[in-house]
Design a protein around this motif. Structure first.
Motif, PDB file in Angstrom:
ATOM      1  N   UNK A  86       0.848  -1.182   0.000  1.00 27.70           N
ATOM      2  CA  UNK A  86       0.000   0.000   0.000  1.00 27.70           C
ATOM      3  C   UNK A  86       0.883   1.231   0.000  1.00 27.70           C
ATOM      4  N   UNK A  87       0.610   2.165  -0.899  1.00 25.04           N
ATOM      5  CA  UNK A  87       1.305   3.445  -0.937  1.00 25.04           C
ATOM      6  C   UNK A  87       0.320   4.500  -0.466  1.00 25.04           C
ATOM      7  N   UNK A  88       0.461   4.937   0.778  1.00 26.06           N
ATOM      8  CA  UNK A  88      -0.461   5.896   1.383  1.00 26.06           C
ATOM      9  C   UNK A  88      -0.494   7.210   0.616  1.00 26.06           C
ATOM     10  N   UNK A  89       0.683   7.664   0.187  1.00 29.98           N
ATOM     11  CA  UNK A  89       0.780   8.961  -0.491  1.00 29.98           C
ATOM     12  C   UNK A  89      -0.060   9.006  -1.766  1.00 29.98           C
ATOM     13  N   UNK A  90       0.001   7.948  -2.555  1.00 30.40           N
ATOM     14  CA  UNK A  90      -0.743   7.925  -3.819  1.00 30.40           C
ATOM     15  C   UNK A  90      -2.059   7.166  -3.715  1.00 30.40           C
ATOM     16  N   UNK A  91      -2.337   6.576  -2.539  1.00 30.51           N
ATOM     17  CA  UNK A  91      -3.545   5.782  -2.326  1.00 30.51           C
ATOM     18  C   UNK A  91      -3.618   4.665  -3.369  1.00 30.51           C
ATOM     19  N   UNK A  92      -2.496   3.987  -3.554  1.00 27.13           N
ATOM     20  CA  UNK A  92      -2.364   2.945  -4.564  1.00 27.13           C
ATOM     21  C   UNK A  92      -2.054   1.599  -3.916  1.00 27.13           C
ATOM     22  N   UNK A  93      -2.688   0.551  -4.442  1.00 24.68           N
ATOM     23  CA  UNK A  93      -2.447  -0.811  -3.984  1.00 24.68           C
ATOM     24  C   UNK A  93      -1.717  -1.561  -5.093  1.00 24.68           C
ATOM     25  N   UNK A  94      -0.650  -2.273  -4.714  1.00 27.61           N
ATOM     26  CA  UNK A  94       0.063  -3.153  -5.630  1.00 27.61           C
ATOM     27  C   UNK A  94      -0.137  -4.573  -5.133  1.00 27.61           C
ATOM     28  N   UNK A  95      -0.539  -5.456  -6.033  1.00 23.24           N
ATOM     29  CA  UNK A  95      -0.777  -6.850  -5.667  1.00 23.24           C
ATOM     30  C   UNK A  95       0.047  -7.711  -6.616  1.00 23.24           C
ATOM     31  N   UNK A  96       0.863  -8.581  -6.052  1.00 18.59           N
ATOM     32  CA  UNK A  96       1.705  -9.433  -6.867  1.00 18.59           C
ATOM     33  C   UNK A  96       1.399 -10.897  -6.675  1.00 18.59           C
ATOM     34  N   UNK A  97       1.428 -11.644  -7.773  1.00 14.86           N
ATOM     35  CA  UNK A  97       1.260 -13.094  -7.731  1.00 14.86           C
ATOM     36  C   UNK A  97       2.009 -13.668  -8.923  1.00 14.86           C
ATOM     37  N   UNK A  98       2.911 -14.597  -8.669  1.00 15.45           N
ATOM     38  CA  UNK A  98       3.728 -15.140  -9.751  1.00 15.45           C
ATOM     39  C   UNK A  98       4.505 -14.006 -10.389  1.00 15.45           C
ATOM     40  N   UNK A  99       4.432 -13.885 -11.680  1.00 17.62           N
ATOM     41  CA  UNK A  99       5.105 -12.799 -12.392  1.00 17.62           C
ATOM     42  C   UNK A  99       4.171 -11.637 -12.703  1.00 17.62           C
ATOM     43  N   UNK A 100       2.953 -11.680 -12.174  1.00 18.00           N
ATOM     44  CA  UNK A 100       1.952 -10.665 -12.473  1.00 18.00           C
ATOM     45  C   UNK A 100       1.827  -9.641 -11.349  1.00 18.00           C
TER      46      UNK A 100
END
Length: 163
Positions: A86-100
């Motif tokens: 979670x990036x609080x500053x940009x309100x962005x979520x990054x989700x990783x699984x395998x190579x995606x």
């Protein structure tokens, strides 16, 4: 800001490559096979038949907004062997699984799957300090099957193999 997102992506890639997938149910010989069942309004999910809280000690439940199911996906992502950031500053979520990697921003109907822009039917939101994301886009983006049962308001996510 771009530097922070780049660092998060590197972190996710490293973590995903080291993470295992959820254990298969008894009798299933497929590596990483799983079934996750959730119900609208219910804070408990079933993972390969085992009951677990979706959002430990917070009581957060899946909801339907604009005919789309949103939920705090961290528990689901971790059950399949993925990672979240979670990036609080940009309100962005990054989700990783395998190579995606899936990237979603609060309030934005544009999501990214491996840097390819996709338009969501409904934007991610924050409710009671919890980030609520569209589960179908995320799960199907990672190659899982998602089924919706209208009568019981049940979401079933299935996967056969580890990526």
């Amino acid at each position: 800001m771009k530097k922070m997102i780049s660092l998060c992506i590197v972190f996710l890639q490293l973590a995903v490559n080291m993470a295992g997938c959820a254990a298969a149910p008894a009798g299933d010989t497929s590596p990483g096979a799983f079934t996750i069942i959730m119900q609208i309004g219910n804070p408990v999910m079933s993972v390969n038949g085992e009951k677990k809280e979706i959002d430990l000690k917070r009581g957060t439940v899946p909801i339907v907004t604009q005919d789309r199911t949103l939920l705090p996906v961290r528990a689901v992502v971790e059950e399949i062997g993925g990672v979240t950031a979670w990036d609080e500053e940009t309100q962005t979520v990054l989700i990783g699984y395998g190579n995606d990697i899936v990237t979603l921003a609060i309030g934005s109907r544009t999501a990214y799957l491996n840097d390819k822009a996709e338009t969501l039917d409904t934007a991610p939101v924050i409710i009671n300090h919890r980030t609520m994301l569209p589960i179908r886009f995320i799960a199907e983006g990672f190659g899982f099957t998602v089924r919706w049962e209208e009568e019981t308001q049940t979401i079933t996510i299935t996967g056969a193999e580890e990526k």
